[in-house]
Design a protein around this motif. Structure first.
Motif, PDB file in Angstrom:
ATOM      1  N   GLY A  86      32.914  42.088  84.706  1.00 56.55           N
ATOM      2  CA  GLY A  86      34.453  42.178  85.031  1.00 56.55           C
ATOM      3  C   GLY A  86      34.724  42.871  86.442  1.00 56.55           C
ATOM      4  O   GLY A  86      35.849  42.839  86.885  1.00 56.55           O
ATOM      5  N   LYS A  87      33.487  43.728  86.953  1.00 60.52           N
ATOM      6  CA  LYS A  87      33.730  44.446  88.043  1.00 60.52           C
ATOM      7  C   LYS A  87      33.561  43.877  89.475  1.00 60.52           C
ATOM      8  O   LYS A  87      33.746  44.434  90.457  1.00 60.52           O
ATOM      9  CB  LYS A  87      33.191  45.988  87.965  1.00 60.52           C
ATOM     10  N   VAL A  88      32.897  42.837  89.168  1.00 61.23           N
ATOM     11  CA  VAL A  88      32.370  41.999  90.364  1.00 61.23           C
ATOM     12  C   VAL A  88      32.815  40.736  90.592  1.00 61.23           C
ATOM     13  O   VAL A  88      33.251  39.914  89.393  1.00 61.23           O
ATOM     14  CB  VAL A  88      30.690  42.244  90.740  1.00 61.23           C
ATOM     15  N   SER A 104      39.318  43.108  81.465  1.00 61.57           N
ATOM     16  CA  SER A 104      40.384  44.024  81.841  1.00 61.57           C
ATOM     17  C   SER A 104      41.062  44.726  80.557  1.00 61.57           C
ATOM     18  O   SER A 104      41.481  45.720  80.419  1.00 61.57           O
ATOM     19  CB  SER A 104      41.648  43.497  82.741  1.00 61.57           C
ATOM     20  N   THR A 105      40.920  43.962  79.266  1.00 64.53           N
ATOM     21  CA  THR A 105      41.596  44.635  78.031  1.00 64.53           C
ATOM     22  C   THR A 105      40.599  44.428  76.873  1.00 64.53           C
ATOM     23  O   THR A 105      41.347  45.257  76.053  1.00 64.53           O
ATOM     24  CB  THR A 105      42.682  43.365  77.575  1.00 64.53           C
ATOM     25  N   VAL A 106      39.424  44.181  76.836  1.00 62.18           N
ATOM     26  CA  VAL A 106      38.702  44.086  75.804  1.00 62.18           C
ATOM     27  C   VAL A 106      37.299  44.812  76.303  1.00 62.18           C
ATOM     28  O   VAL A 106      36.691  44.374  77.283  1.00 62.18           O
ATOM     29  CB  VAL A 106      38.119  42.708  75.373  1.00 62.18           C
ATOM     30  N   THR A 164      37.832  39.755  94.279  1.00 59.11           N
ATOM     31  CA  THR A 164      37.989  38.730  93.272  1.00 59.11           C
ATOM     32  C   THR A 164      39.349  38.439  93.085  1.00 59.11           C
ATOM     33  O   THR A 164      40.003  39.004  92.742  1.00 59.11           O
ATOM     34  CB  THR A 164      37.021  39.506  92.180  1.00 59.11           C
ATOM     35  N   ARG A 165      39.592  37.013  93.360  1.00 57.61           N
ATOM     36  CA  ARG A 165      40.827  36.566  93.146  1.00 57.61           C
ATOM     37  C   ARG A 165      41.033  35.744  92.017  1.00 57.61           C
ATOM     38  O   ARG A 165      41.654  34.761  91.941  1.00 57.61           O
ATOM     39  CB  ARG A 165      40.937  35.760  94.224  1.00 57.61           C
ATOM     40  N   GLY A 214      40.054  46.756  85.357  1.00 59.43           N
ATOM     41  CA  GLY A 214      40.178  45.498  86.070  1.00 59.43           C
ATOM     42  C   GLY A 214      39.116  45.124  86.748  1.00 59.43           C
ATOM     43  O   GLY A 214      37.883  45.999  86.743  1.00 59.43           O
ATOM     44  N   GLU A 215      39.130  44.162  87.498  1.00 58.01           N
ATOM     45  CA  GLU A 215      38.085  43.839  88.454  1.00 58.01           C
ATOM     46  C   GLU A 215      38.228  44.501  89.799  1.00 58.01           C
ATOM     47  O   GLU A 215      39.192  44.611  90.513  1.00 58.01           O
ATOM     48  CB  GLU A 215      37.985  42.245  88.725  1.00 58.01           C
TER      49      GLU A 215
END
Length: 311
Positions: free
Chosen positions: A248-250, A186-188, A305-306, A2-3
């Motif tokens: 996706g991490k930031v 988070s999934t791909v 990250t929200r 995820g992030e």
């Protein structure tokens, strides 16, 4: 997966930032390369050729992930298709058309609005609230772009106003691509994401390329073929693998600040490869861009990250 902006250590965070900066620098190299193609070759066959080169490079990697591709949900396919349309098809159409009306350095400067555009899109579409540190970095990165714009010759004449609108449309398309990627980060995996978005873009452009190929002059030169291969293998495959693997991490603001590496790279490469003038003020603007990226990367506060899960 995820992030993980809150959980990353200092070393990992800098590694992610470096990955994003390298991706944007490679993306910036597409501006002078695209300039050489836009003025000599028809638009859609050229875009199709760069995508075909990218697809052939990605094919072996995608084959190894065919099980993951078969497991994609309908929602994931929708977001992957949107990425392909916005991040590749519309981005290249707008960029190539814009480059027919203005210089590569001018186009690179306009892409300096990317940090602000991506931050706004992340706020509106992902409900991400940037931290003060992230906002400071974005502001500094945008300031670098403004310095580049002021120091450059951006007189809106000879159609360059239209070129500016087209290039800015490419910037918005690129921002939407990042938003769609964050929806499924988070999934791909980055490999599957890149392979599918290139495939979707290739299929989308094919009818337009077949229609436009009627205006094809003699076959591309060896230099133009080399530019097409570079655009496909490096400025597309490598850049998108790096970007989709890290964005996706930031937060969107952090990713937006690293986008400022694109105009900086475009301006420097336009000077080195195309002989376009490079002023001391432009170098100062590039330094401001670097400072903005550093400010964003520093752990001023927890980079929260929200992004709500979207199903």
């Amino acid at each position: 997966m995820g992030e993980r902006g809150d959980d990353m250590g200092t070393y990992e965070r800098w590694a992610v930032i470096g990955q994003l900066v390298l991706a944007m620098a490679l993306g910036g190299s597409s501006v002078p390369v695209g300039k050489t193609l836009a003025v000599t070759l028809p638009l859609f066959p050229t875009i199709f050729a760069t995508l075909l080169a990218a697809w052939l490079v990605m094919l072996p990697l995608a084959w190894g992930r065919r099980g993951e591709i078969r497991a994609l949900t309908r929602r994931e396919w929708v977001y992957l298709f949107l990425q392909g349309v916005c991040g590749i098809v519309l981005f290249r159409i707008f960029l190539f058309l814009g480059l027919r009306h203005m210089g590569a350095a001018q186009a690179g400067i306009i892409t300096g609005t990317t940090p602000a555009v991506l931050t706004i899109l992340s706020l509106c579409m992902l409900k991400e609230r940037p931290t003060p540190g992230a906002l400071a970095g974005v502001a500094c990165a945008v300031a670098g772009g403004v310095i580049l714009a002021v120091s450059g010759d951006l007189a809106l004449k000879d159609g360059s106003l239209l070129g500016g609108v087209l290039v800015f449309s490419a910037v918005v398309s690129e921002g939407l691509f990042t938003v769609w990627r964050k929806r499924v980060a988070s999934t791909v995996s980055a490999t599957v994401n890149t392979a599918i978005l290139i495939s979707c873009a290739l299929v989308t452009v094919l009818p337009l390329a077949l229609w436009d190929i009627r205006s094809m002059s003699p076959a591309p030169s060896s230099m133009e073929l080399a530019a097409i291969l570079y655009y496909g293998a490096v400025a597309t495959v490598l850049a998108y693998l790096l970007w989709t693997g890290a964005v996706g991490k930031v937060s969107g603001a952090t990713a937006g600040a690293t986008c400022a590496a694109m105009p900086a790279a475009a301006v420097l490469l336009a000077a080195l490869l195309l002989g376009e003038p490079l002023r001391a003020e432009q170098l100062f603007g590039c330094c401001a861009v670097i400072l903005g990226i550093v400010l964003t990367a520093l752990p001023w506060r927890r980079d929260r990250t929200r992004s709500p899960a979207v199903r």
